[in-house]
Design a protein around this motif. Structure first.
Motif, PDB file in Angstrom:
ATOM      1  N   ASP A 134      81.771  75.954  95.680  1.00 19.44           N
ATOM      2  CA  ASP A 134      81.167  74.619  95.641  1.00 19.44           C
ATOM      3  C   ASP A 134      82.159  73.520  96.045  1.00 19.44           C
ATOM      4  O   ASP A 134      81.983  72.349  95.701  1.00 19.44           O
ATOM      5  CB  ASP A 134      80.546  74.332  94.275  1.00 19.44           C
ATOM      6  CG  ASP A 134      81.557  74.363  93.140  1.00 19.44           C
ATOM      7  OD1 ASP A 134      82.640  74.951  93.325  1.00 19.44           O
ATOM      8  OD2 ASP A 134      81.265  73.809  92.075  1.00 19.44           O
ATOM      9  N   ALA A 135      83.190  73.899  96.789  1.00 18.69           N
ATOM     10  CA  ALA A 135      84.171  72.962  97.369  1.00 18.69           C
ATOM     11  C   ALA A 135      84.949  72.180  96.318  1.00 18.69           C
ATOM     12  O   ALA A 135      85.192  70.982  96.460  1.00 18.69           O
ATOM     13  CB  ALA A 135      83.508  72.023  98.368  1.00 18.69           C
ATOM     14  N   ALA A 136      85.364  72.862  95.267  1.00 18.28           N
ATOM     15  CA  ALA A 136      86.184  72.246  94.223  1.00 18.28           C
ATOM     16  C   ALA A 136      87.404  73.129  93.970  1.00 18.28           C
ATOM     17  O   ALA A 136      87.417  74.305  94.321  1.00 18.28           O
ATOM     18  CB  ALA A 136      85.378  72.089  92.942  1.00 18.28           C
ATOM     19  N   ILE A 137      88.421  72.543  93.367  1.00 16.44           N
ATOM     20  CA  ILE A 137      89.589  73.309  92.943  1.00 16.44           C
ATOM     21  C   ILE A 137      89.372  73.643  91.473  1.00 16.44           C
ATOM     22  O   ILE A 137      89.137  72.741  90.660  1.00 16.44           O
ATOM     23  CB  ILE A 137      90.888  72.510  93.140  1.00 16.44           C
ATOM     24  CG1 ILE A 137      91.082  72.174  94.622  1.00 16.44           C
ATOM     25  CG2 ILE A 137      92.087  73.290  92.615  1.00 16.44           C
ATOM     26  CD1 ILE A 137      92.267  71.279  94.912  1.00 16.44           C
ATOM     27  N   SER A 138      89.445  74.922  91.142  1.00 22.43           N
ATOM     28  CA  SER A 138      89.197  75.330  89.754  1.00 22.43           C
ATOM     29  C   SER A 138      90.265  74.737  88.834  1.00 22.43           C
ATOM     30  O   SER A 138      91.378  74.445  89.267  1.00 22.43           O
ATOM     31  CB  SER A 138      89.200  76.851  89.640  1.00 22.43           C
ATOM     32  OG  SER A 138      90.520  77.349  89.722  1.00 22.43           O
ATOM     33  N   PRO A 139      89.933  74.560  87.560  1.00 21.98           N
ATOM     34  CA  PRO A 139      90.915  74.030  86.611  1.00 21.98           C
ATOM     35  C   PRO A 139      92.200  74.871  86.572  1.00 21.98           C
ATOM     36  O   PRO A 139      93.304  74.317  86.503  1.00 21.98           O
ATOM     37  CB  PRO A 139      90.191  74.068  85.269  1.00 21.98           C
ATOM     38  CG  PRO A 139      88.745  73.962  85.629  1.00 21.98           C
ATOM     39  CD  PRO A 139      88.608  74.719  86.926  1.00 21.98           C
ATOM     40  N   ARG A 140      92.071  76.180  86.623  1.00 21.48           N
ATOM     41  CA  ARG A 140      93.257  77.044  86.581  1.00 21.48           C
ATOM     42  C   ARG A 140      94.124  76.845  87.826  1.00 21.48           C
ATOM     43  O   ARG A 140      95.345  76.714  87.731  1.00 21.48           O
ATOM     44  CB  ARG A 140      92.847  78.512  86.472  1.00 21.48           C
ATOM     45  CG  ARG A 140      94.048  79.446  86.406  1.00 21.48           C
ATOM     46  CD  ARG A 140      93.631  80.881  86.081  1.00 21.48           C
ATOM     47  NE  ARG A 140      94.792  81.710  85.875  1.00 21.48           N
ATOM     48  CZ  ARG A 140      95.326  82.480  86.818  1.00 21.48           C
ATOM     49  NH1 ARG A 140      94.797  82.539  88.010  1.00 21.48           N
ATOM     50  NH2 ARG A 140      96.396  83.213  86.550  1.00 21.48           N
ATOM     51  N   THR A 141      93.494  76.801  88.991  1.00 21.26           N
ATOM     52  CA  THR A 141      94.234  76.580  90.236  1.00 21.26           C
ATOM     53  C   THR A 141      94.879  75.208  90.235  1.00 21.26           C
ATOM     54  O   THR A 141      96.030  75.045  90.633  1.00 21.26           O
ATOM     55  CB  THR A 141      93.314  76.753  91.451  1.00 21.26           C
ATOM     56  OG1 THR A 141      92.791  78.086  91.452  1.00 21.26           O
ATOM     57  CG2 THR A 141      94.054  76.499  92.757  1.00 21.26           C
TER      58      THR A 141
END
Length: 87
Positions: free
Chosen positions: A25-32
Motif C-alpha cells: 500500500d506504498a507505505a514504510i512499515s513501522p519496523r522498517t
C-alpha cells in the motif's frame, strides 16, 4: 550506539522504494521505519533511487534522518532532504 567500520562507510548504500522498502500500500512499515531511523542515525551512508517524484517521496520519508540527496525521477532530480531543495 553502533558505529560503522571504515569499510562500511566507504560504501554508499542505495535502495529503491517500490518492491523493496514500501509495503504493497506504498507505505514504510513501522519496523522498517525504526530500523532505517537507527541505521541513518548511526551514520550509514544510505539514500534512495526511485522513479517517483519528490511530491510522493518526501511524505513517505518524513521523520527519517536522511542526509544524502534522494535520487528521484529515474535519476533526473536530486532532492536534498536536509534543505528540502532540488539540487
Amino acid at each position: 550506539m553502533r558505529r560503522w567500520s571504515l569499510t562500511v562507510t566507504d560504501t554508499l548504500f542505495v535502495t529503491d522504494l517500490d518492491g523493496t522498502l514500501l509495503t504493497p500500500d506504498a507505505a514504510i512499515s513501522p519496523r522498517t521505519r525504526e530500523l532505517l531511523a537507527r541505521l541513518l542515525s548511526d551514520g550509514l551512508p544510505l539514500t534512495v533511487a526511485t522513479a517517483r517524484t519528490s511530491i510522493s517521496v518526501v511524505p513517505m520519508l518524513e521523520g527519517l534522518p536522511f542526509k544524502l540527496p534522494l535520487i528521484l525521477q529515474n535519476g533526473s532530480v536530486l532532492h536534498d532532504p536536509v534543505t528540502g531543495k532540488i539540487v
